[in-house]
Design an enzyme around this catalytic site. Structure first.
Site, PDB file in Angstrom:
ATOM      1  CG  ASP A 116      48.027 -83.940  29.903  1.00  0.00           C
ATOM      2  OD1 ASP A 116      49.051 -83.390  29.489  1.00  0.00           O
ATOM      3  OD2 ASP A 116      47.516 -84.931  29.359  1.00  0.00           O
ATOM      4  CG  ASP A 159      51.858 -87.765  24.509  1.00  0.00           C
ATOM      5  OD1 ASP A 159      52.247 -86.912  25.328  1.00  0.00           O
ATOM      6  OD2 ASP A 159      50.660 -88.058  24.354  1.00  0.00           O
TER       7      ASP A 159
HETATM    8  C1  GAL Z   1      48.762 -86.140  26.747  1.00  0.00           C
HETATM    9  C2  GAL Z   1      49.699 -86.785  27.734  1.00  0.00           C
HETATM   10  C3  GAL Z   1      49.487 -88.288  27.656  1.00  0.00           C
HETATM   11  C4  GAL Z   1      48.045 -88.617  27.980  1.00  0.00           C
HETATM   12  C5  GAL Z   1      47.100 -87.833  27.060  1.00  0.00           C
HETATM   13  C6  GAL Z   1      45.647 -87.995  27.463  1.00  0.00           C
HETATM   14  O1  GAL Z   1      48.906 -84.755  26.808  1.00  0.00           O
HETATM   15  O2  GAL Z   1      51.023 -86.434  27.437  1.00  0.00           O
HETATM   16  O3  GAL Z   1      50.368 -88.946  28.528  1.00  0.00           O
HETATM   17  O4  GAL Z   1      47.782 -88.305  29.316  1.00  0.00           O
HETATM   18  O5  GAL Z   1      47.412 -86.455  27.054  1.00  0.00           O
HETATM   19  O6  GAL Z   1      44.781 -87.289  26.643  1.00  0.00           O
END
Ligand code: GAL
Length: 396
Positions: free
Chosen positions: A126, A183
């Site tokens: 991430d 997301d």
């Molecule tokens: C976001 C990511 C999500 C999930 C989340 C977890 O940045 O896009 O898919 O992994 O963090 O905190």
């Protein structure tokens, strides 16, 4: 070769967020096998954010939270492997994960070794809390090298939400899939916006590296960690799954498999749709036409024109498959039923060619006979139709 076709699996984030545990992962592994998902192609079981303690060990290592994973991660990986599945985990290129847990900035090599020792086969990586003066490409490349040096074959799922146009460079630093949008949320607007934004970015997707539109929300029906606004109807989930399959992108389920409706399970296991997603040539779709619809205008006053138009809400796409077949897909993003048509000359089949097409409905299996010159279908609002086609020589 890893990721010869788009990776398929399940990820804990969309439904469970921090509510993850060894028990949940074991149960999900059981269901993936017992209820036919593994046989349908879903292979990777991925634990997302929130699996570790809030601090590293004295030796500087990541430590699984013993309250959530009392037997450690190797035990979880072993269980997943015994089921014939592959095991995925999560870290982040910044100094903390999005949920505030320790992550791999400046710890890439030691963390990759830890993951390899646990038996990890897939790493989602991430982009939260990334240092302002950090070099994003270099850091993603560093983890790629760390995974290669770890002694284990690990699929690299890079997630930087489309920053710095990852479709232009993630493939070249060794990522096998790369998130190219923010997301997903469990509603119609969210997945259609994601899909629309990626139509032009799919041409870099190919064996070994795929554009990633995020985990599916199919079957969530508003329950879980990413609900916002009205949840989707079944037809909207079918549109989401159809878009992901047509686009040839990774299929990572995000629903609670313990409580999934029969119709969504059948959808997620649809052989005909998965065959499109997994077609070995991995060609992207091509936008044939994007149109509008004319709708009744309930606000029109007497004497005023009783119609209004909505732009860019119908999409006709073609995607070439192996063995000379192709898919014609019609998406109606408006709320009203409308007729979508494709002039065959628009897909390279002018009338004088003497060639028509033989569409087979991907949802029902129905064969429609030879179509020549034009092919049109009525599509209800927020719904879609896909046809798998072959070419057919017409007499006369
Ligand atoms: C976001 C990511 C999500 C999930 C989340 C977890 O940045 O896009 O898919 O992994 O963090 O905190």
């Amino acid at each position: 070769m890893l990721a010869k076709t788009p990776p398929m699996g399940w990820n804990s984030w969309n439904t469970f967020g921090e509510e993850i545990s060894e028990e949940l992962i074991r149960r999900t592994a059981d269901i993936l096998v017992e209820q036919g998902y593994r046989a349908a192609g879903y292979e990777y079981l991925v634990i997302d954010d929130c699996w570790s303690l809030r601090e590293r060990s004295e030796q500087g290592l990541l430590v699984p939270d013993p309250a959530k994973f009392p037997h450690g991660m190797k035990a979880v990986a072993d269980y997943v492997h015994q089921k014939g599945l592959k095991f995925g985990m999560y870290s982040c290129a910044g100094v903390r994960t999005c949920a505030g847990y320790p992550s791999s900035f400046d710890h890439e090599f030691v963390d990759a070794r830890t993951f390899a020792q646990w038996g990890v086969d897939f790493l989602k990586y991430d982009f939260c809390n990334f240092p302002q003066n950090g070099d994003c490409r270099m850091r993603y490349h560093t983890m790629s090298m760390a995974l290669k040096a770890s002694g284990r074959e690990i699929l690299y799922s890079a997630c930087n939400w489309g920053q710095q146009e990852p479709w232009r460079w993630m493939r070249s630093i060794g990522a096998h899939m790369y998130r190219s949008t923010g997301d997903i949320m469990d509603n119609f607007r969210s997945f259609t916006d994601i899909a629309k934004s990626q139509i032009g970015n799919l041409c870099m997707s190919a064996p070994g590296g795929f554009n990633d539109l995020d985990m599916l929300t199919v079957g969530m029906y508003g329950k879980g960690n990413v609900s916002l606004g009205a949840p989707c109807t079944f037809e909207e989930y079918r549109m989401q799954f159809s878009l992901w399959c047509l686009f040839g992108v990774p299929l990572m389920m995000g629903c609670d498999l313990r409580a999934l409706s029969g119709e969504c399970r059948a959808l997620l296991q649809s052989e005909a749709l998965i065959a499109i997603d997994q077609d070995e040539e991995c060609r992207p779709p091509y936008l044939v036409r994007c149109g509008g619809v004319t709708l009744p205008n309930p606000d029109a006053k007497p004497g005023e024109y009783p119609w209004r138009s909505e732009d860019e809400c119908t999409y006709t796409l073609i995607r070439h498959l192996s063995k000379g077949e192709f898919v014609l897909a019609f998406f109606n993003l408006s709320e009203h039923e409308t007729r979508l048509s494709c002039l065959l000359s628009d897909i390279g089949l002018p009338y004088p060619s003497g060639i028509g097409i033989t569409p087979r409905d991907v949802f029902t299996g129905e064969r429609l006979g030879v179509k020549r010159d034009e092919f049109s279908v009525r599509v209800p609002g927020h719904d879609c139709r896909l046809y798998r086609c072959q070419l057919s020589r017409c007499d006369g």
